[in-house]
Design an enzyme around this catalytic site. Structure first.
Site, PDB file in Angstrom:
ATOM      1  CG  ASP A  37     -49.345  45.805 -17.601  1.00  0.00           C
ATOM      2  OD1 ASP A  37     -48.614  44.839 -17.325  1.00  0.00           O
ATOM      3  OD2 ASP A  37     -49.440  46.282 -18.754  1.00  0.00           O
ATOM      4  CG  ASP A  61     -45.576  55.604 -18.428  1.00  0.00           C
ATOM      5  OD1 ASP A  61     -44.518  54.985 -18.184  1.00  0.00           O
ATOM      6  OD2 ASP A  61     -45.632  56.522 -19.275  1.00  0.00           O
ATOM      7  CB  VAL A  62     -42.943  51.973 -14.382  1.00  0.00           C
ATOM      8  CG1 VAL A  62     -43.917  50.880 -13.961  1.00  0.00           C
ATOM      9  CG2 VAL A  62     -42.175  51.594 -15.647  1.00  0.00           C
ATOM     10  CB  SER A 140     -32.096  40.383 -16.948  1.00  0.00           C
ATOM     11  OG  SER A 140     -31.651  39.505 -17.968  1.00  0.00           O
ATOM     12  CE1 TYR A 153     -34.553  43.434 -20.487  1.00  0.00           C
ATOM     13  CE2 TYR A 153     -32.703  41.903 -20.517  1.00  0.00           C
ATOM     14  CZ  TYR A 153     -33.987  42.221 -20.126  1.00  0.00           C
ATOM     15  OH  TYR A 153     -34.709  41.327 -19.371  1.00  0.00           O
ATOM     16  CE  LYS A 157     -34.436  43.658 -16.861  1.00  0.00           C
ATOM     17  NZ  LYS A 157     -35.601  43.851 -15.947  1.00  0.00           N
TER      18      LYS A 157
END
Length: 245
Positions: A37, A61-62, A140, A153, A157
């Site tokens: 995370d 940090d992805v 999502s 977003y 997704k």
């Protein structure tokens, strides 16, 4: 025998919300889990609460290639292998296109799409050598239908779905499965902070007439992580209470 006995998993965005629910259920089903995370301290606390040395918290940090590689490396170094990768980390920066800044558009795409790609690539490299593994990408329902005020977003997704299918084709012959989950309205701290009017509007779209719980997404992730889904790859499972069927 529990469903994930002996399995090693890594969950990004694992310190809270859906990510923590997934990590918790994985541990309950016998897995050992790395919680990665951006808030490393929160990840560490969550790992301690899962207890008995079955979890490890680490900062990640992805969007940073080195961080993702190090998180995968931490799983292998601590537990010896990596069987399940859950690319869950994400953010929202909602606004209409007229008001959305380019920085907010890029940030959401980077965290969701680049982050998922880096996680899939790093985990896939380890799993390919093992000859087995399950990668689970959290999309999502916004990626299916598009949400007002969420062009960033929704695009991100939807991109995760396309990436999932492409990666599934690349990794299938190596024994690695790649699937996605599309949650709908799930009861988390973030969604419960929505204005009541917005909440009510979303509830009116759900045939089951209730919001989902993080544990209900975690149950589907557990199914995709275990051998019960052994002949599934490139699939997108909706967890929406029937919303947007």
């Amino acid at each position: 025998m529990t469903l994930l006995e002996g399995r090693i998993a890594l969950v990004t965005g694992g310190a809270r919300g859906i990510g923590l629910a997934i990590a918790t259920m994985f541990v309950e089903q016998g897995a050992r889990v790395v919680l990665a995370d951006l808030d490393g301290a929160a990840a560490g606390r969550a790992a301690e609460e899962l207890g008995d040395g079955r979890a490890l918290g680490t900062r990640c940090d992805v969007t940073a290639e080195d961080d993702v590689r190090d998180a995968v490396g931490a799983a292998v170094e601590r537990f010896g292998r990596l069987d399940v990768m859950v690319n869950n980390a994400g953010v929202t920066r909602d606004a209409t296109m007229r008001k959305m800044t380019l920085d907010d558009f890029r940030a959401v795409l980077d965290i969701h799409v680049t982050g998922t790609w880096l996680g899939t690539r790093a985990a896939g490299a380890v799993m390919r050598e093992q000859g087995s593994g399950s990668i689970i990408n959290i999309s999502s329902i916004a990626g299916k239908v598009g949400n007002f005020g969420q062009t960033n977003y929704s695009a991100a997704k939807a991109g995760i779905v396309g990436m999932t299918k492409a990666a599934a084709k690349e990794l299938a012959r190596s024994g690695v499965r790649v699937n996605a989950i599309q949650p709908g309205l799930i009861r988390t701290a973030m969604t419960e902070a929505m204005p009541q009017q917005a909440w009510d509007a979303k509830m009116a779209e759900i045939p089951m007439a209730r919001a989902g719980e993080p544990s209900e997404v975690a149950s589907v992730a557990t199914f995709l992580a275990c051998d019960m889904s052994s002949y599934m790859t490139g699939a997108v499972l909706e967890v929406t209470g029937g919303r947007y069927m």
